[in-house]
Motif scaffolding. Structure first.
Motif, PDB file in Angstrom:
ATOM      1  N   LEU A  71       0.853  -1.186   0.000  1.00 33.19           N
ATOM      2  CA  LEU A  71       0.000   0.000   0.000  1.00 33.19           C
ATOM      3  C   LEU A  71       0.891   1.239   0.000  1.00 33.19           C
ATOM      4  CD1 LEU A  71      -2.415  -1.243   2.811  1.00 33.19           C
ATOM      5  CD2 LEU A  71      -2.957  -1.050   0.373  1.00 33.19           C
ATOM      6  N   PRO A  72       0.346   2.435  -0.203  1.00 32.76           N
ATOM      7  CA  PRO A  72       1.151   3.655  -0.120  1.00 32.76           C
ATOM      8  C   PRO A  72       1.911   3.775   1.212  1.00 32.76           C
ATOM      9  CG  PRO A  72      -0.981   4.158  -1.083  1.00 32.76           C
ATOM     10  CD  PRO A  72      -1.033   2.716  -0.627  1.00 32.76           C
ATOM     11  N   SER A  73       1.378   3.176   2.265  1.00 29.96           N
ATOM     12  CA  SER A  73       2.038   3.209   3.572  1.00 29.96           C
ATOM     13  C   SER A  73       3.266   2.293   3.624  1.00 29.96           C
ATOM     14  CB  SER A  73       1.057   2.768   4.660  1.00 29.96           C
ATOM     15  OG  SER A  73       0.721   1.392   4.486  1.00 29.96           O
ATOM     16  N   TYR A 111       9.845  -4.550  10.827  1.00 28.01           N
ATOM     17  CA  TYR A 111       8.739  -4.814   9.903  1.00 28.01           C
ATOM     18  C   TYR A 111       7.468  -4.187  10.439  1.00 28.01           C
ATOM     19  CZ  TYR A 111       5.464  -7.371   6.939  1.00 28.01           C
ATOM     20  OH  TYR A 111       4.485  -7.705   6.043  1.00 28.01           O
ATOM     21  N   GLU A 112       6.709  -3.539   9.554  1.00 28.87           N
ATOM     22  CA  GLU A 112       5.455  -2.906   9.945  1.00 28.87           C
ATOM     23  C   GLU A 112       4.295  -3.626   9.284  1.00 28.87           C
ATOM     24  OE1 GLU A 112       5.340   1.309   9.502  1.00 28.87           O
ATOM     25  OE2 GLU A 112       7.305   1.576  10.418  1.00 28.87           O
ATOM     26  N   SER A 113       3.240  -3.796  10.063  1.00 30.83           N
ATOM     27  CA  SER A 113       2.070  -4.517   9.592  1.00 30.83           C
ATOM     28  C   SER A 113       0.818  -3.939  10.227  1.00 30.83           C
ATOM     29  CB  SER A 113       2.190  -6.004   9.953  1.00 30.83           C
ATOM     30  OG  SER A 113       0.994  -6.693   9.664  1.00 30.83           O
ATOM     31  N   ASP A 114      -0.282  -4.031   9.501  1.00 28.26           N
ATOM     32  CA  ASP A 114      -1.570  -3.629  10.055  1.00 28.26           C
ATOM     33  C   ASP A 114      -2.209  -4.758  10.858  1.00 28.26           C
ATOM     34  OD1 ASP A 114      -1.479  -1.035   9.040  1.00 28.26           O
ATOM     35  OD2 ASP A 114      -2.334  -1.657   7.127  1.00 28.26           O
ATOM     36  N   MET A 115      -1.586  -5.942  10.873  1.00 28.55           N
ATOM     37  CA  MET A 115      -2.114  -7.085  11.621  1.00 28.55           C
ATOM     38  C   MET A 115      -1.748  -6.933  13.091  1.00 28.55           C
ATOM     39  SD  MET A 115      -3.564 -10.069  11.857  1.00 28.55           S
ATOM     40  CE  MET A 115      -3.525 -11.498  12.945  1.00 28.55           C
TER      41      MET A 115
END
Length: 153
Positions: A71-73, A111-115
């Protein structure tokens, strides 16, 4: 109250999951009471999935569109949990930890995640039930692979 909620789950997915379990030999050598416990767990997992996971991963486990494109993020969309995704590549231990602690906590290294982690929302038994439900939807090839990964991991 909770018990009655699980009784409202439709039998279609449960029946499909049990047929898949029977056809794969998933429950052979289990006593009848264990098969009933498995069926109850799958039904519970289906409901927990609908309540907690479907908003991101889709009601049909198909994930978000273009799930492998950032995603853009810079974060990835929610992946599918059906056979088209990669969930079945991971051991039970890793899948449990991802749900409990969140993807970023397991991957590490910034690491970045929306989970998010669901440790404060779901009990360990509910997490296992969700995973049992997800696994019950996979074709035999994916279930067999994931079982082997779990055994050797």
């Amino acid at each position: 109250m909770r018990k009655s909620r699980w009784k409202t789950v439709g039998g279609g997915a449960l029946t499909a999951g049990l047929i898949a379990a029977v056809s794969s030999g998933w429950y052979y050598s289990r006593p009848a009471s264990s098969v009933r416990i498995l069926a109850d767990g799958i039904a519970q997992g289906r409901q927990v999935y609908a309540d907690q996971c479907a908003s991101c991963h889709g009601p049909d486990l198909a994930g978000q569109p273009d799930w492998s494109t950032p995603l853009p993020s810079g974060r990835l969309p929610a992946p599918p949990h059906d056979a088209s995704g990669h969930t079945w590549h991971h051991s039970d231990e890793i899948l449990f930890r991802i749900v409990r602690e969140g993807t970023a906590a397991i991957v590490g290294g910034g690491y970045e995640s929306d989970m998010p982690g669901f440790a404060d929302v779901l009990s360990d038994a509910e997490i296992r039930a969700v995973l049992d439900y997800i696994k019950s939807t996979w074709p035999e090839r994916e279930r067999t692979y994931q079982l082997e990964v779990s055994r050797s991991g």
